[in-house]
Design an enzyme around this catalytic site. Structure first.
Site, PDB file in Angstrom:
ATOM      1  N   GLY A  46       0.720  -0.746  -0.430  1.00  0.00           N
ATOM      2  CA  GLY A  46      -0.122  -0.160  -0.471  1.00  0.00           C
ATOM      3  C   GLY A  46       0.767   1.038  -0.339  1.00  0.00           C
ATOM      4  CB  CYS A  47       3.941   2.499   1.856  1.00  0.00           C
ATOM      5  SG  CYS A  47       2.678   1.924   3.516  1.00  0.00           S
TER       6      CYS A  47
END
Length: 155
Positions: A46-47
């Site tokens: 996600g990051c």
């Protein structure tokens, strides 16, 4: 639990090391708008998606007067690996002590897979040219967040 910022609040000052260990301060960006985003961990799916989205839109945001800074509790060495591996262009800052994360309300209780845990709350704070909070967004999604910011800012 840290206090969440509100529009009109003075953005908390910070000086943190970047991926190369150089000190970067919010004050270095005085006179420009700054998108400060907080993310849990470098080199996670996600990051990575979020950082790549900011990198892909960095020229557009810069052309509209916005600088972009990503802050996580990672150490500079991990940020350097993240930057190099993903060819990131955004400024990544390390906050292992979590003081800036807490000052911005981006660290505290959150839900993770249905459980309440303490950790980084994926957040974005937009700071105006005078150092005031223009917008403070908490519990944002990694995917599609940059497009939403651009749309919400009317860019």
């Amino acid at each position: 639990m840290s206090e969440r910022l509100q529009p009109g609040d003075t953005a908390p000052a910070f000086t943190l090391p970047d991926a190369d260990g150089r000190e970067v301060s919010l004050a270095d960006h005085a006179g420009r708008k700054v998108i400060v985003y907080f993310y849990p961990a470098a080199l996670t799916p996600g990051c990575t998606k979020q950082a790549c989205d900011f990198t892909d839109n960095l020229a557009f945001l810069t052309d509209h007067g916005y600088d972009v800074i990503g802050i996580s509790p990672d150490k500079p060495e991990k940020l350097a690996k993240f930057r190099d591996q993903e060819d990131l262009k955004v400024t990544l800052l390390a906050d292992p002590a979590k003081e800036t994360l807490e000052a911005y309300g981006a660290f505290g209780e959150k839900k993770l897979y249905g459980k309440t845990v303490i950790g980084v709350i994926r957040s974005t704070v937009i700071v105006d040219e005078q150092g005031k909070v223009e917008r403070a967004l908490y519990n944002v999604k990694a995917t599609g967040h940059v497009a939403k910011i651009i749309k919400d800012l009317g860019l």
